[in-house]
Design a protein around this motif. Structure first.
Motif, PDB file in Angstrom:
ATOM      1  N   PRO A 125       0.835  -1.212   0.000  1.00 18.89           N
ATOM      2  CA  PRO A 125       0.000   0.000   0.000  1.00 18.89           C
ATOM      3  C   PRO A 125       0.870   1.262   0.000  1.00 18.89           C
ATOM      4  O   PRO A 125       1.983   1.240   0.523  1.00 18.89           O
ATOM      5  CB  PRO A 125      -0.774  -0.120   1.310  1.00 18.89           C
ATOM      6  CG  PRO A 125      -0.776  -1.564   1.629  1.00 18.89           C
ATOM      7  CD  PRO A 125       0.504  -2.112   1.092  1.00 18.89           C
ATOM      8  N   ALA A 126       0.351   2.339  -0.588  1.00 20.98           N
ATOM      9  CA  ALA A 126       1.154   3.546  -0.781  1.00 20.98           C
ATOM     10  C   ALA A 126       1.683   4.114   0.533  1.00 20.98           C
ATOM     11  O   ALA A 126       2.706   4.791   0.558  1.00 20.98           O
ATOM     12  CB  ALA A 126       0.314   4.606  -1.493  1.00 20.98           C
ATOM     13  N   SER A 127       0.999   3.842   1.651  1.00 14.28           N
ATOM     14  CA  SER A 127       1.431   4.402   2.924  1.00 14.28           C
ATOM     15  C   SER A 127       2.524   3.571   3.592  1.00 14.28           C
ATOM     16  O   SER A 127       3.066   3.963   4.608  1.00 14.28           O
ATOM     17  CB  SER A 127       0.232   4.507   3.868  1.00 14.28           C
ATOM     18  OG  SER A 127      -0.353   3.235   4.040  1.00 14.28           O
ATOM     19  N   SER A 128       2.854   2.417   3.026  1.00 17.34           N
ATOM     20  CA  SER A 128       3.800   1.530   3.711  1.00 17.34           C
ATOM     21  C   SER A 128       5.215   2.105   3.684  1.00 17.34           C
ATOM     22  O   SER A 128       5.646   2.723   2.708  1.00 17.34           O
ATOM     23  CB  SER A 128       3.759   0.135   3.077  1.00 17.34           C
ATOM     24  OG  SER A 128       4.949  -0.154   2.393  1.00 17.34           O
ATOM     25  N   GLY A 129       5.955   1.895   4.766  1.00 14.40           N
ATOM     26  CA  GLY A 129       7.321   2.408   4.867  1.00 14.40           C
ATOM     27  C   GLY A 129       8.231   1.776   3.831  1.00 14.40           C
ATOM     28  O   GLY A 129       9.121   2.418   3.279  1.00 14.40           O
ATOM     29  N   LYS A 144      10.669   4.108  -3.077  1.00 13.53           N
ATOM     30  CA  LYS A 144      10.363   5.215  -3.981  1.00 13.53           C
ATOM     31  C   LYS A 144      11.385   6.339  -3.820  1.00 13.53           C
ATOM     32  O   LYS A 144      11.847   6.923  -4.797  1.00 13.53           O
ATOM     33  CB  LYS A 144       8.946   5.726  -3.694  1.00 13.53           C
ATOM     34  CG  LYS A 144       8.381   6.635  -4.759  1.00 13.53           C
ATOM     35  CD  LYS A 144       6.907   6.884  -4.525  1.00 13.53           C
ATOM     36  CE  LYS A 144       6.705   8.290  -4.034  1.00 13.53           C
ATOM     37  NZ  LYS A 144       5.276   8.639  -3.912  1.00 13.53           N
ATOM     38  N   ASP A 181       6.408   8.299  -8.796  1.00 11.17           N
ATOM     39  CA  ASP A 181       5.410   7.284  -8.446  1.00 11.17           C
ATOM     40  C   ASP A 181       5.555   5.995  -9.242  1.00 11.17           C
ATOM     41  O   ASP A 181       5.969   6.005 -10.390  1.00 11.17           O
ATOM     42  CB  ASP A 181       3.991   7.833  -8.698  1.00 11.17           C
ATOM     43  CG  ASP A 181       3.546   8.730  -7.575  1.00 11.17           C
ATOM     44  OD1 ASP A 181       4.335   8.929  -6.647  1.00 11.17           O
ATOM     45  OD2 ASP A 181       2.417   9.238  -7.641  1.00 11.17           O
ATOM     46  N   ALA A 200       0.911   2.191 -10.619  1.00  6.99           N
ATOM     47  CA  ALA A 200      -0.045   1.404  -9.850  1.00  6.99           C
ATOM     48  C   ALA A 200      -1.112   0.781 -10.742  1.00  6.99           C
ATOM     49  O   ALA A 200      -1.704  -0.235 -10.407  1.00  6.99           O
ATOM     50  CB  ALA A 200      -0.692   2.270  -8.775  1.00  6.99           C
ATOM     51  N   THR A 211      -1.650  -4.910  -5.610  1.00 12.61           N
ATOM     52  CA  THR A 211      -1.246  -4.377  -4.307  1.00 12.61           C
ATOM     53  C   THR A 211      -1.571  -5.406  -3.239  1.00 12.61           C
ATOM     54  O   THR A 211      -2.671  -5.937  -3.199  1.00 12.61           O
ATOM     55  CB  THR A 211      -1.985  -3.058  -4.008  1.00 12.61           C
ATOM     56  OG1 THR A 211      -1.672  -2.137  -5.045  1.00 12.61           O
ATOM     57  CG2 THR A 211      -1.526  -2.476  -2.686  1.00 12.61           C
ATOM     58  N   ASP A 235      -1.259  -6.367   1.036  1.00 10.03           N
ATOM     59  CA  ASP A 235      -1.220  -5.679   2.326  1.00 10.03           C
ATOM     60  C   ASP A 235       0.056  -5.871   3.135  1.00 10.03           C
ATOM     61  O   ASP A 235       0.483  -4.980   3.835  1.00 10.03           O
ATOM     62  CB  ASP A 235      -2.389  -6.170   3.178  1.00 10.03           C
ATOM     63  CG  ASP A 235      -3.469  -5.125   3.278  1.00 10.03           C
ATOM     64  OD1 ASP A 235      -3.304  -4.072   2.657  1.00 10.03           O
ATOM     65  OD2 ASP A 235      -4.452  -5.365   3.985  1.00 10.03           O
TER      66      ASP A 235
END
Lengths: 318, 306
Positions: free
Chosen positions: A193-197, A203, A211, A214, A219, A221
């Motif tokens: 997910p885009a919020s993952s560290g 990136k 980016d 996507a 994707t 989890d």
């Protein structure tokens, strides 16, 4: 026979059960990986009780939550501390870096683990109340389905062409493994997910902040789901933490970056660049068991023995 | 006063208090449930509108197609929730279309056709079915169904809308079956007997008497199943592929509201607009569920006419 309203209630009860099942399992899967890490530490031959004892035991109970990438290490160190100091309790939970930062900021936990700095996630006043302790370096590795043969390393440029979508582009430049010396097989990107560290670090360090595509990707989890997807899908590639690769090295193939293999040694000597600080935050200066445990994390035993055994790098000199 | 009232009047005061206790407990339980529901509704709505109150995001933006929540992204931030809404609708409508004929058929078999010994087997197995945790369905879907779809049916990934529909269809099968079974059971035996006495076959009695009489109960059962499908997160998360783009091709990956929330909840903090958008997703999902509850209530109300 049972009447309709009763059935409806039971349906609600079932729904509630499923909600709890969902919560339980999401926190359970990282801890399964964490126990793998702990056993790896035990197998390395340094018994926690002798070489691994903290300088002084502090009694009490603390909770650390946050980053699932750091969780195996904090969990292993917590177990080693408690083994030497049975009167203290250290509970380590996952939840994600955002959860760790939020909870330590609210005082819900004593330590918040994060892959990213607090000021990137919290408002300035909350972030400034937290104290950053960099306890380790964490590394990530690009992995591919084992059907992708003939490719052992990618240059940064190739990785960018495989993953990134500059403005105006809807597909990456490289879409087939034959373009980088592999078999004639379409490349399937598997993202976190885009919020993952993990994704944010990749990136920033490899894709120069551009980016990912996507629209062409799957994707998943968690590290576990990513590894399963890579293992099953021909031509699939993703990025996972060292610890998760070590546990799945028979199922997926690792790729080097710019000719350097991802390893703890290459991370320590600085030649492998897909690495970042692992942060543990406390609210204000830590005291009691939290301070003792943070000191323990920086001790020679944890830094020189436990950290390499769990596939992390020692914290940079401060 | 009549004679039976006497023992009560002469009873010790303690007895009256004891008689009252169950009533107090049930009243308290009812009040707590109402308060809890009101609290959850208020809380989720309040958190759901923060995206519009605290940021410059206009309400119409959530009905656009681009999901670009990342502030560090090289593209402009846009909170389009349409891919999640469409994905959620696709999963539960698809699941209902697959599941409804199977489960209504099974309920008919249990209620009308099955000999006693068969009913003794099917009913407990239905109940065991309900007890299987959703992660088990998801895990089975990921390790058995997804490779099958990819290798045998030639899907590009295996993770797909169809995989999600199939997994959820199996999950809601027992829900629809048991509710539809109850609906068939409420049809009076006299109606069946009358039909058979007129010389109809068993199938004609089912087709022209039992099914029409139980129709609204059956529809209620299907809608209850769809509601469960809409809220299902874990099993769906493992098999749909999590791609936030609208597609109507069942072989392609999609995403759902629940999946969108769980994917980013842990890694964002409440002060981020990104996190606020997740609460907006939760509010949208709640609104969709409330819509279904309204439909169910309408349908149940209709059934009482019978």
């Amino acid at each position: 026979m049972i009447t309709l309203p009763a059935k409806r209630l039971s349906a609600l009860a079932i729904a509630a059960t499923f909600v709890f099942a969902a919560c339980g399992s999401s926190s359970a899967s990282p801890s399964a990986a964490a126990s793998t890490g702990a056993s790896a530490a035990a197998a390395s031959g340094a018994p926690a009780a002798s070489g691994g004892a903290p300088a002084a035991c502090v009694d009490g109970s603390i909770t650390a939550s946050g980053s699932t990438a750091l969780q195996p290490l904090i969990d292993a160190a917590g177990k080693a501390y408690v083994a030497a100091c049975p009167k203290s309790t250290i509970s380590v939970q996952g939840g994600g870096s955002g959860t760790g930062l939020t909870q330590v900021s609210q005082g819900a936990v004593q330590l918040g683990n994060s892959d990213v700095t607090a000021d990137s996630k919290l408002p300035a006043d909350q972030a400034s109340a937290l104290v950053d302790h960099i306890v380790a370096r964490q590394g990530w590795v690009m992995v591919v389905n084992s059907g992708v043969t003939g490719v052992t390393t990618l240059t940064t440029q190739q990785a960018q062409d495989i993953w990134s979508c500059p403005a105006g582009q809807t597909a990456p430049k490289i879409t087939n493994w034959k373009q980088v010396g592999g078999p004639d097989l379409p490349i399937v990107l598997v993202l976190r997910p885009a919020s993952s560290g993990t994704r944010a670090t990749f990136k920033k360090l490899v894709l120069n902040g551009v980016d990912e595509c996507a629209g062409q990707a799957l994707t998943e989890d968690s590290n576990g789901a990513v590894t399963t997807a890579i293992g099953q899908t021909a031509g699939a590639t993703s990025v996972i933490g060292f610890a998760y690769y070590a546990a799945n090295s028979t199922k997926v193939t690792a790729l080097g970056l710019d000719g350097v293999q991802g390893s703890v040694d290459n991370m320590a000597n600085g030649t492998y660049k897909l690495q970042a600080n692992g942060h543990v935050y406390s609210k204000g200066q830590p005291d009691g068991l939290a301070k003792s445990f943070l000191d323990y994390l920086m001790s020679t035993y944890v830094q020189k023995t436990l950290i390499p055994a769990n596939n992390y790098g020692p914290a940079p000199a401060q | 006063m009549t004679a039976p009232a006497k023992p009560l009047a002469t009873a010790k005061p303690g007895l009256r208090a004891r008689l009252d206790l169950p009533q107090r407990v049930t009243q308290l339980a009812a009040a707590m449930v109402i308060a809890l529901v009101a609290l959850i509704l208020t809380f989720i709505t309040w958190r759901g509108v923060q995206l519009f109150l605290q940021t410059a995001t206009p309400v119409w933006q959530i009905f656009t197609v681009l999901w670009q929540p990342d502030p560090t992204s090289s593209r402009p931030v846009n909170f389009g929730l349409l891919p999640f809404i469409v994905g959620t609708l696709e999963i539960f409508i698809g699941a209902a279309i697959i599941s409804a004929p199977l489960s209504v058929g099974l309920a008919l078999f249990m209620a009308e056709v099955a000999p006693n010994w068969a009913r003794r087997i099917t009913q407990p197995s239905m109940e065991m079915f309900v007890g299987i945790p959703s992660v088990v369905y998801g895990f089975l879907g990921l390790t058995v169904l997804v490779p099958f779809l990819k290798d045998v049916l030639g899907f590009q990934f295996g993770q797909s809308m169809f995989a999600g529909q199939l997994v959820v269809a199996i999950m809601i099968l027992p829900t629809i079956t048991s509710l539809a079974y109850d609906a068939f059971k409420t049809v009076p035996a006299e109606m069946r007997s009358a039909s058979l006495a007129l010389g109809t076959t068993r199938w004609q009695a089912i087709r022209h008497v039992v099914l029409p009489a139980a129709a609204s109960g059956v529809v209620t059962a299907i809608v209850m199943g769809m509601m469960r499908a809409a809220g299902e997160a874990l099993a769906v998360a493992l098999v749909v592929g999590g791609r936030a783009f609208i597609t109507f091709d069942p072989r392609q990956p999609i995403t759902t509201l629940t999946l969108g929330i769980t994917a980013d909840m842990g890694n964002t903090t409440p002060s981020e607009p990104w996190n606020m958008a997740l609460w907006t997703m939760a509010a949208v999902l709640l609104l969709m569920s409330l819509g279904f509850v309204t439909i169910v209530r309408r349908l149940s109300g209709g059934r009482q006419v019978l």
